[in-house]
Design a protein around this motif. Structure first.
Motif, mmCIF file in Angstrom:
data_model
loop_
_atom_site.group_PDB
_atom_site.id
_atom_site.type_symbol
_atom_site.label_atom_id
_atom_site.label_comp_id
_atom_site.label_asym_id
_atom_site.label_seq_id
_atom_site.Cartn_x
_atom_site.Cartn_y
_atom_site.Cartn_z
ATOM 1 N N GLU A 140 2.225 1.642 -3.496
ATOM 2 C CA GLU A 140 1.168 2.077 -4.420
ATOM 3 C C GLU A 140 0.857 3.558 -4.242
ATOM 4 O O GLU A 140 0.702 4.299 -5.226
ATOM 5 C CB GLU A 140 -0.089 1.243 -4.187
ATOM 6 N N ASN A 141 0.767 3.998 -2.999
ATOM 7 C CA ASN A 141 0.479 5.416 -2.738
ATOM 8 C C ASN A 141 1.575 6.316 -3.297
ATOM 9 O O ASN A 141 1.295 7.399 -3.833
ATOM 10 C CB ASN A 141 0.310 5.656 -1.241
ATOM 11 N N LYS A 180 0.824 -1.207 0.000
ATOM 12 C CA LYS A 180 0.000 0.000 0.000
ATOM 13 C C LYS A 180 0.861 1.261 0.000
ATOM 14 O O LYS A 180 0.555 2.239 -0.713
ATOM 15 C CB LYS A 180 -0.918 -0.008 1.226
ATOM 16 N N ASP A 211 -1.106 -4.295 -9.057
ATOM 17 C CA ASP A 211 -1.483 -4.787 -7.730
ATOM 18 C C ASP A 211 -1.704 -6.297 -7.746
ATOM 19 O O ASP A 211 -1.727 -6.935 -8.792
ATOM 20 C CB ASP A 211 -2.715 -4.057 -7.205
#
Length: 666
Positions: free
Chosen positions: A572-573, A569, A585
């Motif tokens: 990804e951010n 996460k 993902d």
């Protein structure tokens, strides 16, 4: 020393707690404290033997060792031999060779050192270690080796009654170390003698500082002792640092019960306690292999099987006590000609088990036990390395791979395509090699893999692995290549063990690598870390194939994956800060018909191990899954745009060259 029914009953309680804990009985999450109870008892008995004989001037260090060996070794050697026979049928060559090493470690009483290098005692992966429980025997034996020699040495300078104060000091120091080390080095603190010695020394002090009490007080303090043990077994769990200061509860509880020396206590002097107490050592030896066997076949979720396993452990322990343990120690050991018989009883079974283990190790686990068809099936479940036709430059496993430029050139996908991609990172980039081979062919792109152990995408020289290793040297070469050549590729793929990097607090290096690649290349692709399991999933699947049993990946816990999810996460951010960074993902990589899944449509796991790696097969099937996802269409559009811009640039450059060529002829 005279037989004490209270101590025999405490043995029964200790082994019952450990057995119930290992069989997963609800309410016994702290049952592992039974080992601490055993340690206190052992310290008391050993001190009693040593000091009583010293007072009579009849103590011999060698005789003490022989008595201990005769008590411990024959039954242990028998268990080791039987486990090796079972392993012949159940285990793959690698696991069988590992078991043989564990047997040698157990027979030489160094298994606790071996297990400090593996998973922690409370992790699910330990259910593959058939002799894990012998760590406590190793700790005791190491104590037996040092303790009598230390007492003999001290007696040269101090009266026997004064030596107990040295034991007090040593116990305090060991306890302090236990508290400190349990928080800082929990695995080593759990397994090693320096942080466990105080428990045995508390038992020694019970013998050396006897306290006389009235009958009423004895009952009261014994009750307090039982409450402390019961509280520990029910309310302490594997989540606490152990043996830290909380270990004082069961240790003090055991000491209080032994100090009262009540021979008529209903809790320690009943037929069940007498039976379990006498067989406790053998029950302890046999119960853990039964637990591992049941885990091997996925039987621990069945209540009837659990009850059966407990009964089998007790029956095997009873047989072992009567026909191995009892026979081996039947006659008193002396340092005369008659001592040859107990030596044979100790040495013969040990030698047989040791020779068997050595033969297994030298033969690499007897790989010919398995058929060629089986190996052909399993080959695709290996990690994709240079040595099996892929690109991961695994210099840790293969020391013949040279450090340097040979790790920088491994091309897959559509060879000699005009569209060039770079796959860069550690083993978590390397395991995506087959993925990018298939995707490269689908997208008409050639992909060069630059991957080696621990070398996650970063612009600095920090890794989460061993900086003295060959892989670190190769990593410096790889990162230099990345910094100097990223701009020469049409797209760059970055992948790494985000979980390990996240837990090592080294994410800034990854962020810097993503930022750098985004500036240098038209398109950057960042890939998620796959699922972490608490067991070796590939090994579990192989068992199901070997024995034709159902494979259900949902049976395996994923506590270790929680941090991996957080790390994914965070990555990804961060990628959202850049328009030309594309994040893949898990759900788009690992699914069946759009539903996220850890197995393929054939019910075969993507995973290679419990550490988040995927196999050759898993990597290929992830590509197949990804191509069916909407994210693939988005990526294909991005790639097409890169190709289009590249073609425009080529046309533009060619026209400029033509203009320059024409003007030069005027």
């Amino acid at each position: 020393m005279e037989f004490r029914r209270d101590i025999n009953g405490l043995r029964a309680i200790a082994v019952a707690l450990v057995v119930l804990f290992h069989f997963g009985i609800p309410g016994m999450q702290g049952g592992f404290i039974g080992v601490d109870v055993f340690f206190v008892i052992s310290g008391y008995l050993m001190t009693g033997i040593i000091f009583s004989r010293m007072r009579k001037d009849s103590f011999s260090v060698l005789g003490f060792y022989l008595d201990r060996a005769r008590r411990i070794v024959p039954a242990l050697a028998c268990v080791c031999f039987i486990v090796l026979l079972v392993g012949w049928v159940l285990l793959l060559p690698g696991g069988y060779e590992e078991l043989a090493n564990q047997v040698l470690g157990s027979l030489t009483f160094v298994s606790n050192f071996i297990y400090t290098q593996d998973s922690g005692y409370f992790e699910q992966a330990v259910h593959d270690n058939w002799l894990l429980h012998t760590w406590s025997l190793s700790v005791e034996w190491q104590f037996y080796l040092i303790y009598p020699i230390a007492i003999v040495a001290l007696r040269q300078f101090f009266p026997l009654h004064s030596i107990r104060w040295f034991i007090v000091i040593a116990a305090i120091l060991s306890f302090a170390l236990s508290i400190y080390a349990s928080g800082r080095w929990p695995t080593h603190a759990f397994y090693l003698l320096p942080t466990r010695a105080w428990e045995m020394m508390v038992g020694a002090l019970v013998f050396l500082f006897p306290i006389q009490k009235s009958h009423e007080n004895k009952m009261l303090w014994e009750a307090v002792g039982f409450v402390l043990i019961a509280f520990s077994a029910v309310f302490i769990s594997s989540s606490v640092a152990w043996p830290g200061w909380l270990a004082a509860f069961p240790v003090i509880g055991t000491a209080l019960i032994m100090l009262q020396a009540r021979q008529d206590s209903p809790l320690t002097s009943n037929p069940i306690s007498e039976f379990l107490g006498k067989s406790s050592y053998s029950i302890y030896l046999w119960h853990w292999p039964v637990v591992v066997w049941m885990h091997y076949f996925g039987l621990m979720s069945n209540v009837l099987w659990v009850i059966t396993g407990i009964v089998i452990s007790i029956v095997l322990g009873y047989i072992s006590y009567n026909y191995i343990e009892n026979v081996a120690r039947k006659k008193k050991t002396s340092l005369t000609k008659s001592s040859i018989r107990p030596l044979i009883r100790i040495g013969a079974p040990t030698t047989v088990a040791a020779i068997f283990s050595a033969a297994i190790i030298f033969s690499d686990g007897y790989p010919k036990r398995m058929s060629d068809d089986f190996y052909a099936t399993m080959e695709k479940l290996d990690l994709p390395r240079v040595t099996n036709g892929w690109c991961f430059y695994d210099v840790n496993t293969n020391e013949h791979l040279p450090i340097g430029s040979k790790g920088l050139e491994c091309r897959r996908g559509e060879r000699n395509s005009a569209l060039k991609g770079l796959l860069f990172g550690d083993s978590f980039a390397g395991h995506y090699g087959p993925f990018w081979d298939q995707l490269g062919k689908e997208l008409s792109a050639e992909v060069n893999s630059v991957t080696t152990n621990w070398c996650y995408p970063s612009t600095n020289d920090v890794i989460y692995g061993d900086v003295t290793s060959r892989s670190y040297d190769q990593c410096l070469v790889n990162r230099k290549y990345f910094l100097e050549n990223a701009s020469g590729y049409d797209f760059v793929v970055l992948s790494g063990s985000w979980k390990k990097i996240y837990s090592a607090e080294q994410m800034q290096g990854v962020y810097d690598a993503i930022s750098y690649a985004a500036r240098q290349s038209k398109l950057v692709i960042v890939m998620a870390t796959p699922t972490y399991f608490d067991v070796d999933v590939r090994k579990m699947y192989v068992r199901s194939v070997l024995f034709d049993i159902d494979f259900d990946i949902n049976e395996f816990s994923k506590v270790g994956d929680l941090e991996a999810v957080e790390a994914n996460k965070a990555i990804e951010n961060f990628t959202k800060n850049y328009a030309n960074v594309f994040y893949m993902d898990r759900s788009s990589l690992f699914h069946v018909n759009g539903v996220p899944s850890e197995v393929t449509e054939e019910n075969i796991p993507y995973s290679f191990d419990q550490h988040g790696h995927i196999s050759i097969y898993g990597s290929v099937m992830a590509a197949t899954s990804f191509i069916k996802s909407h994210r693939y269409n988005e990526l294909a559009e991005r790639i097409t745009e890169v190709q289009r811009n590249k073609s425009k640039n080529l046309v533009f450059m060619n026209s400029k060259d033509s203009e320059n060529s024409g003007s030069s002829t005027l």
